[in-house]
Design a protein around this motif. Structure first.
Motif, mmCIF file in Angstrom:
data_model
loop_
_atom_site.group_PDB
_atom_site.id
_atom_site.type_symbol
_atom_site.label_atom_id
_atom_site.label_comp_id
_atom_site.label_asym_id
_atom_site.label_seq_id
_atom_site.Cartn_x
_atom_site.Cartn_y
_atom_site.Cartn_z
ATOM 1 N N TYR A 128 0.865 -1.182 0.000
ATOM 2 C CA TYR A 128 0.000 0.000 0.000
ATOM 3 C C TYR A 128 0.901 1.230 0.000
ATOM 4 O O TYR A 128 1.433 1.615 1.034
ATOM 5 N N HIS A 129 1.085 1.843 -1.194
ATOM 6 C CA HIS A 129 2.024 2.949 -1.321
ATOM 7 C C HIS A 129 1.540 4.192 -0.586
ATOM 8 O O HIS A 129 2.348 4.918 -0.011
ATOM 9 N N ASP A 130 0.234 4.445 -0.587
ATOM 10 C CA ASP A 130 -0.272 5.636 0.082
ATOM 11 C C ASP A 130 -0.114 5.543 1.598
ATOM 12 O O ASP A 130 0.173 6.523 2.266
ATOM 13 N N ALA A 131 -0.255 4.363 2.175
ATOM 14 C CA ALA A 131 -0.092 4.169 3.622
ATOM 15 C C ALA A 131 1.345 3.787 3.983
ATOM 16 O O ALA A 131 1.680 3.721 5.167
ATOM 17 N N ARG A 132 2.180 3.506 2.978
ATOM 18 C CA ARG A 132 3.571 3.086 3.172
ATOM 19 C C ARG A 132 3.647 1.841 4.056
ATOM 20 O O ARG A 132 4.401 1.791 5.013
ATOM 21 N N MET A 133 2.841 0.839 3.674
ATOM 22 C CA MET A 133 2.795 -0.417 4.409
ATOM 23 C C MET A 133 2.796 -1.576 3.415
ATOM 24 O O MET A 133 2.323 -1.439 2.292
ATOM 25 N N ALA A 134 3.324 -2.717 3.860
ATOM 26 C CA ALA A 134 3.307 -3.949 3.069
ATOM 27 C C ALA A 134 2.929 -5.087 4.004
ATOM 28 O O ALA A 134 3.566 -5.265 5.044
ATOM 29 N N GLU A 135 1.887 -5.838 3.633
ATOM 30 C CA GLU A 135 1.446 -6.942 4.493
ATOM 31 C C GLU A 135 1.321 -8.223 3.699
ATOM 32 O O GLU A 135 1.002 -8.219 2.516
ATOM 33 N N VAL A 136 1.588 -9.322 4.375
ATOM 34 C CA VAL A 136 1.427 -10.642 3.771
ATOM 35 C C VAL A 136 -0.069 -10.914 3.661
ATOM 36 O O VAL A 136 -0.788 -10.834 4.648
ATOM 37 N N THR A 137 -0.518 -11.210 2.442
ATOM 38 C CA THR A 137 -1.936 -11.519 2.234
ATOM 39 C C THR A 137 -2.157 -12.983 1.890
ATOM 40 O O THR A 137 -3.281 -13.451 1.926
ATOM 41 N N GLY A 138 -1.101 -13.693 1.545
ATOM 42 C CA GLY A 138 -1.237 -15.107 1.228
ATOM 43 C C GLY A 138 0.105 -15.807 1.325
ATOM 44 O O GLY A 138 1.159 -15.183 1.276
ATOM 45 N N ALA A 139 0.027 -17.104 1.507
ATOM 46 C CA ALA A 139 1.219 -17.945 1.564
ATOM 47 C C ALA A 139 0.920 -19.228 0.816
ATOM 48 O O ALA A 139 -0.232 -19.486 0.455
#
Length: 157
Positions: A91-102
């Motif tokens: 998420y570039h606007d929030a400056r976050m990266a989260e794992v959504t799948g494995a």
């Protein structure tokens, strides 16, 4: 006082999860600085002398101005050890990266009841985000660029 037979229910540490996701965003942007502007595939290697021990592949599968999706996977090296693979939403606007799948779970829930049929840990999503951070930090500290094959399979939005 009598001991409770029920364990305390897991609570998501939202502030901790956000801090982890912000740190993962910073690590990914160091590894893939142009992911918003152009398709990207980067391979990083860990080596000992002339021997390559492992290769981390970062592939942007969707790119947009506000969000991107990155596949983070270790290329198979040892036949007896399964190679991890994670889907990360950036998420570039929030400056976050989260794992959504494995590889074992396509959609991760923030919290799981325990026990459950899939045997997920109550904090599975938090654990995977922490793992991603440690994985990326290790390659930032010890890795080097590997040869990049040409790949044009990125979906532009």
């Amino acid at each position: 006082m009598a001991l409770s037979l029920l364990a305390e229910r897991y609570r998501v540490d939202l502030a901790g999860l956000q801090a982890t996701c912000e740190a993962n965003y910073a690590r990914l942007m160091r590894l893939l600085p142009g992911m918003r502007e152009r398709p990207a595939l980067r391979r990083l290697a860990l080596s000992a002398g002339d021997a390559t021990l492992a290769v981390l592949a970062l592939k942007v599968t969707e790119a947009g101005p506000y969000t991107s999706t990155v596949e983070v996977r270790e290329e198979p090296g040892l036949s007896w050890l399964p190679a991890p693979s994670l889907e990360v939403r950036v998420y570039h606007d929030a400056r976050m990266a989260e794992v959504t799948g494995a590889e074992h779970c396509r959609r991760l829930q923030p919290r799981y009841g325990y026990p459950n049929a899939a045997m997920h840990q109550p904090d599975e999503k938090s654990q995977l985000n922490l793992f991603l951070g440690e994985w990326l930090a290790h390659y930032l500290n010890c890795g080097h660029l590997a040869e990049n094959p040409v790949d044009h399979s990125v979906v532009r939005r």
